[in-house]
Write a protein that holds these residues in place. Sequence first.
Motif, PDB file in Angstrom:
ATOM      1  N   GLU A   1      50.800  40.380  43.193  1.00 16.11           N
ATOM      2  CA  GLU A   1      52.182  39.924  43.361  1.00 16.11           C
ATOM      3  C   GLU A   1      52.278  38.718  44.291  1.00 16.11           C
ATOM      4  O   GLU A   1      53.338  38.117  44.395  1.00 16.11           O
ATOM      5  N   THR A   2      51.223  38.451  45.001  1.00 15.61           N
ATOM      6  CA  THR A   2      51.236  37.323  45.928  1.00 15.61           C
ATOM      7  C   THR A   2      49.836  36.722  45.982  1.00 15.61           C
ATOM      8  O   THR A   2      48.865  37.361  45.580  1.00 15.61           O
TER       9      THR A   2
ATOM     10  N   SER B   1      53.966  45.403  52.129  1.00 18.21           N
ATOM     11  CA  SER B   1      53.535  44.081  51.675  1.00 18.21           C
ATOM     12  C   SER B   1      53.541  44.071  50.143  1.00 18.21           C
ATOM     13  O   SER B   1      53.611  45.126  49.516  1.00 18.21           O
ATOM     14  N   PRO B   2      53.483  42.908  49.533  1.00 15.45           N
ATOM     15  CA  PRO B   2      53.470  42.865  48.071  1.00 15.45           C
ATOM     16  C   PRO B   2      52.261  43.618  47.509  1.00 15.45           C
ATOM     17  O   PRO B   2      51.207  43.690  48.144  1.00 15.45           O
TER      18      PRO B   2
ATOM     19  N   ALA C   1      51.236  47.900  40.899  1.00 13.51           N
ATOM     20  CA  ALA C   1      52.598  47.459  41.197  1.00 13.51           C
ATOM     21  C   ALA C   1      53.628  48.505  40.758  1.00 13.51           C
ATOM     22  O   ALA C   1      54.757  48.509  41.234  1.00 13.51           O
TER      23      ALA C   1
ATOM     24  N   GLU D   1      55.719  39.906  53.390  1.00 14.88           N
ATOM     25  CA  GLU D   1      54.380  39.398  53.711  1.00 14.88           C
ATOM     26  C   GLU D   1      54.109  39.643  55.197  1.00 14.88           C
ATOM     27  O   GLU D   1      54.998  39.383  56.025  1.00 14.88           O
TER      28      GLU D   1
ATOM     29  N   ARG E   1      56.941  38.937  42.513  1.00 11.76           N
ATOM     30  CA  ARG E   1      56.947  39.743  43.743  1.00 11.76           C
ATOM     31  C   ARG E   1      58.177  40.642  43.760  1.00 11.76           C
ATOM     32  O   ARG E   1      59.282  40.195  43.451  1.00 11.76           O
ATOM     33  N   LYS E   2      57.963  41.891  44.119  1.00  3.95           N
ATOM     34  CA  LYS E   2      59.064  42.859  44.138  1.00  3.95           C
ATOM     35  C   LYS E   2      59.990  42.572  45.311  1.00  3.95           C
ATOM     36  O   LYS E   2      59.521  42.328  46.433  1.00  3.95           O
ATOM     37  N   GLN E   3      61.280  42.655  45.047  1.00 10.99           N
ATOM     38  CA  GLN E   3      62.250  42.443  46.114  1.00 10.99           C
ATOM     39  C   GLN E   3      62.095  43.559  47.155  1.00 10.99           C
ATOM     40  O   GLN E   3      61.928  44.721  46.787  1.00 10.99           O
TER      41      GLN E   3
ATOM     42  N   PRO F   1      48.678  35.152  41.951  1.00  9.73           N
ATOM     43  CA  PRO F   1      49.697  36.115  41.511  1.00  9.73           C
ATOM     44  C   PRO F   1      49.840  36.133  39.990  1.00  9.73           C
ATOM     45  O   PRO F   1      49.824  35.077  39.350  1.00  9.73           O
TER      46      PRO F   1
ATOM     47  N   SER G   1      59.654  43.610  49.394  1.00 14.91           N
ATOM     48  CA  SER G   1      58.317  43.541  49.994  1.00 14.91           C
ATOM     49  C   SER G   1      58.284  42.404  51.024  1.00 14.91           C
ATOM     50  O   SER G   1      59.026  41.424  50.915  1.00 14.91           O
TER      51      SER G   1
END
Lengths: 195, 714
Positions: free
Chosen positions: B456-457, B451-452, B102, B487, B481-483, B477, B485
């Motif tokens: 993160e997901t 994607s995450p 990450a 899905e 989750r990073k802003q 997860p 990203s």
Amino acid sequence: MTITRSLVPIAGLATGLFAGWVVFPTVLYTTVDQPVQFNHAAHTGNGAGMSCQDCHALGQDGRFAGIPGIHQCAECHEEPIGSSENERRFVEEYVQQNREVPWLVYARQPDNAYFPHVVHVHKAKLACETCHGKHGSSSGLRPYEMNRISGYSRDIWGSSIAGIKSQAWDGMKMDDCISCHSVHNNDRACIDCHK
Amino acid sequence: MQVTRRGLLKFAGASAAGILFSPLPWKLLDDIAIWTQTGPWIPKVPRGPLTTAFSTCALCPGGCAVEARCAGGIPYAMRAAVRHTAGRGALCPVGMTGHHLAYHPLRLSGASVIRRTSDQVETDSLSTQEAFDRILGALNTRPLATGVAVIDQRPGRTLSGQFRAFLAQQSPGYYIVPDDDRLRMHEAFSNACGKDGLSLGFDIERTATLLTIGTPVFDGWTRPARTAALLDRRHDARNPLKLIHADPRRTRTSVLADQWLPIAPGSETALVLGLTNIVMRDHPSLAARYVADLHTSDRRGMLDVLSLFTPGIVAKRTGIPVDTLEKVGSALAHRKPSMVIAGGDAAGPIDRDTHQAVAALNILLGSYGTPGGLLHRDELPMPATKMAAISTIGDVPDGSISLLIIDGEEMTCSTCWESIESKLSPDGHLVVSTSPFLTQLSAHADIVLPSPAPYETAAEVVGDPTDTVVSLSISTPLLPRKQGSVEPIELLNHLSGESVAMQELLKQRIALVHARGRGMIAGYQDGSGHRLSEFASADEIWSAFIEGAVWTSPPLHETPAHSYTLLGHSPNIVDRWAARAEGEPNGNGADGQVILLPTASSDAASCGRISPLMTKIYQESEVRPTRAHLVLHPDTGRRCGVDDGDQAVVQTESGSRHVTIRFSASLMPGVAQLSIGPDPNVSGKKSEFAGSDVFRNTLSRSPMAGVTAIVRRA
């Protein structure tokens, strides 16, 4: 005149050596007093007879609890024991206000180093003194010497500015870990400590 | 005393010398070096309560169970979950550092347009909505007769089903999966058995004699727990394994196998047919059992072609002595259960004719459908909707794709950029990648919707494809989750005008698993698991999944077919097999000519990015040969006019690459090994792809056949 002239490089050399061996270590480290004094000797051995693990416990899952929280101190120190100024301040400022003491930890390792106490204490049967010296029998907490550049404690580098170890516990750098592992024929991978 | 300039200089020089003889410079260097680890750009482990969380590693399909130690809710260390059935306490080094990804320096922070300059791959950011609109525009305005394609590097997931359903509505829509050995093996067995849609797993836990043709069984082919168990079984007194590995390359499996057969490049078909000949000759009962049921024409053709592969001819072709061939044939026939596995290497799939020969030998040995051999796997249930057919990149007409979505970032030989590029429409195309990192295939895309990152997901893990046991789990997860990203399902929703949530789709699939009532659910506390019937509802199973449980289903007990077609209904296969009796000689080093063989790591490292920590270890230890090293025998090297450590150029008919020479006396003369695939040392630079086309022409051949190359000093 000739003698005076030949003294110039000697004086320069002496100045350089003095700067490197005396001035530099003095400037490099700044000393900070612990927020409150603590007498290990009064708690261990012939004092209260406690062992290191009574306060610095290893959990059932092997996790090291580190320095005890204030709630643990409060089990005995809800009221001041004795009449020392230190004890009064500790109880009034921390225990009674349920405030954690911001201890300055001499042995704190960088964030990128992972050190499992449980493996060294239970499996390798190392005594606490092997790495921490006679800390458990000290009657007071010495000032915390902080490296102005790295921010780490002087205990990590060791007492000698030249890096010469006088004792096994004098220094906690990676080289010290590696040399101890080599002596015990236990070479490990990078990922064991750097997760 | 008068102060002169000379005196000052003398004083300063002497002071500097004095300082050099003090700890000052060295201590200063040491302390400053720590800044590289404490800078503001380095992620910090938060101070907070220490907790333990469980999840599943999703870096490769293995799906090993992991135990994450967290500080302040953020994982700082990963290890295998010891009691869990998924992983059985083993985790590869790449998995142990999965929580680093990450924070990878090549991670993209949001939707990006890719620009390729002369030596770098650069990005311009754009909003997610702008990216969606551009992709939708490309979908709606695509030229007639061009289609939409999705390359799915991890088929079998719920998301894969959504891709296929979306593509079924496009005209034409291509759902592309990697053209790997697993696919080709199933084709071969389907041909031989007359059954479509086979799904087979390798019961290596019970195999007594295993012949592997280039399969890296000890190096990332299967998940670490199975690899470790296989390694242990070599010395197990009760259930010993004899592993015979045939490969012209010196790989880790070659080194660790009980017996390494360093066959001549491109002679693997001859080896398999030669061993088939020995088995049929020396064990007529086996032959009678299986061959008697064959179609007459098939039987005649099989016997005719096998007559060309006498031990003497095969020994000449492969370079393996006759008595060794006889012993290997005898071991396969006597030390039962025995099995032959071909391919599975990330360097590329073995050709279909060899797979057909391997299927025939396995059938003769009785390995198909029996314990210790190839067993039928259960199928993961998938919601019933209209879906696009499964195809490989070779099935897609050239110049026919105007919108390509690449899901995942793995770049195996069968989906390398060279094979994709020719399929794109010359009248305009848009390539979209969903990789979280700017590397490999995403560097060739026009737009990346990252994607995450791992953990993160909630990612679905469909389990080790080599195993006979089918599994399903969720990579829970562990990180926020990073802003920025996105899905992949969000992209599909935008393109199809629907609004479905991934979590709901996963729950639907778990409901299907529950409805079937087959298999077990195993969690972290109880490795033995619970029957599905013990779960009152699918929601209960979902809750167990979120806490790290895995569903497993044992192999199916299907009756093996009674009638086989060992020639596999493949037109002219007899002629093609017969042609393999004679082969090209190895390069002899004269004029710098060698047979160049590709190697690639097959572990999680080949599936995507690895932690910078692992990159450093790889760089410093040469644990994995990099793409910059050409390995060859010292005699071959000297004949090519190069020495160990020399800079050289290796040239094939399709490209060239600058390399550093490494000598290894354990390699057979006349061949050279060169690593392909991702090179973490040059990630994110255009040089990551420089010289990647030296193996372009091997796509239609086995990686063990190699290509002719010239090696010369640079």
